[in-house]
Enzyme design. Structure first.
Site, PDB file in Angstrom:
ATOM      1  N   HIS A  11      -4.513   1.526   8.236  1.00  0.00           N
ATOM      2  CA  HIS A  11      -4.897   1.028   6.910  1.00  0.00           C
ATOM      3  C   HIS A  11      -6.354   0.565   6.930  1.00  0.00           C
ATOM      4  CE1 HIS A  11      -4.241  -0.625   2.847  1.00  0.00           C
ATOM      5  NE2 HIS A  11      -5.143  -1.529   3.244  1.00  0.00           N
ATOM      6  N   CYS A  16       0.510   3.443   3.109  1.00  0.00           N
ATOM      7  CA  CYS A  16       1.224   2.878   4.262  1.00  0.00           C
ATOM      8  C   CYS A  16       2.728   3.136   4.127  1.00  0.00           C
ATOM      9  CB  CYS A  16       0.943   1.381   4.368  1.00  0.00           C
ATOM     10  SG  CYS A  16      -0.697   0.986   5.023  1.00  0.00           S
ATOM     11  N   HIS A  47      -8.972   7.666   2.136  1.00  0.00           N
ATOM     12  CA  HIS A  47      -8.462   9.035   2.074  1.00  0.00           C
ATOM     13  C   HIS A  47      -9.566   9.958   1.585  1.00  0.00           C
ATOM     14  CE1 HIS A  47      -7.706   7.029  -1.765  1.00  0.00           C
ATOM     15  NE2 HIS A  47      -7.885   8.200  -2.342  1.00  0.00           N
ATOM     16  N   HIS A  54      -6.764   2.540   0.468  1.00  0.00           N
ATOM     17  CA  HIS A  54      -6.440   2.999   1.832  1.00  0.00           C
ATOM     18  C   HIS A  54      -7.223   4.303   1.962  1.00  0.00           C
ATOM     19  CE1 HIS A  54      -3.161   3.827   5.089  1.00  0.00           C
ATOM     20  NE2 HIS A  54      -4.137   4.733   5.230  1.00  0.00           N
ATOM     21  N   ASN A  84     -13.727   8.576  -2.660  1.00  0.00           N
ATOM     22  CA  ASN A  84     -14.070   7.548  -3.637  1.00  0.00           C
ATOM     23  C   ASN A  84     -14.086   6.187  -2.938  1.00  0.00           C
ATOM     24  OD1 ASN A  84     -14.155   9.348  -5.872  1.00  0.00           O
ATOM     25  ND2 ASN A  84     -11.921   9.323  -5.963  1.00  0.00           N
ATOM     26  N   ASP A 139      -1.821  15.994  -3.234  1.00  0.00           N
ATOM     27  CA  ASP A 139      -1.977  14.955  -4.252  1.00  0.00           C
ATOM     28  C   ASP A 139      -0.868  15.120  -5.288  1.00  0.00           C
ATOM     29  OD1 ASP A 139      -4.683  13.158  -5.267  1.00  0.00           O
ATOM     30  OD2 ASP A 139      -3.095  13.554  -6.720  1.00  0.00           O
ATOM     31  N   CYS A 151       0.838  -1.206   0.000  1.00  0.00           N
ATOM     32  CA  CYS A 151       0.000   0.000   0.000  1.00  0.00           C
ATOM     33  C   CYS A 151       0.872   1.254   0.000  1.00  0.00           C
ATOM     34  CB  CYS A 151      -0.923   0.002   1.216  1.00  0.00           C
ATOM     35  SG  CYS A 151      -1.834   1.538   1.396  1.00  0.00           S
TER      36      CYS A 151
END
Ligand code: 5GP
Ligand code: ZN
Length: 108
Positions: A46, A7, A96, A94, A85, A30, A4
């Protein structure tokens, strides 16, 4: 989660300048911004996606941080979106939150 990316960012395996960080939450820009301000607000735990989020204390902390980011990014009256999303629409599994703006044209 070995693979991930968020992570790895949390564990500093991938260098990233954080806009904000505490023991539970990290915020960073981003990599592919859709607006001049495009922040990702990410719990360090996570959690695969929004539908799996059960921790109301964590959700409340996320809300406070997003509101803080709205203020510090000067988006309060500039038009912003907070989006999540899920359900397979997300690219990264994960949890966000995206904060994007400004959206409103303003006279200078
Ligand atoms: P999602 O579609 O999962 O809601 O959005 C994932 C977001 O993560 C995308 O907007 C994408 O540009 C961003 N992203 C993907 N990889 C990285 C990365 O390594 N660093 C940062 N800062 N953002 C990333
Ligand atoms: Zn993860």
């Amino acid at each position: 989660m070995d693979t991930c990316i968020f992570c790895k960012i949390r564990d500093k395996e991938i260098p990233k300048e954080f806009t904000y960080e505490d023991e539970d939450i990290m915020v960073f820009p981003d990599i592919n911004p859709k607006k001049p301000i495009h922040l990702l607000i990410v719990p360090k735990e996570h959690i695969v996606e929004f539908a799996k989020l059960t921790d109301d204390v964590l959700l409340s902390k996320i809300r406070k941080i997003i509101q803080q980011m709205i203020t510090t990014s000067k988006l309060s009256d500039a038009g912003y979106q907070v989006t999540v999303n899920g359900g397979g629409l997300q690219d990264i599994d994960h949890l966000h939150f995206h904060l994007k703006g400004p959206w409103l044209e303003r006279e200078v």
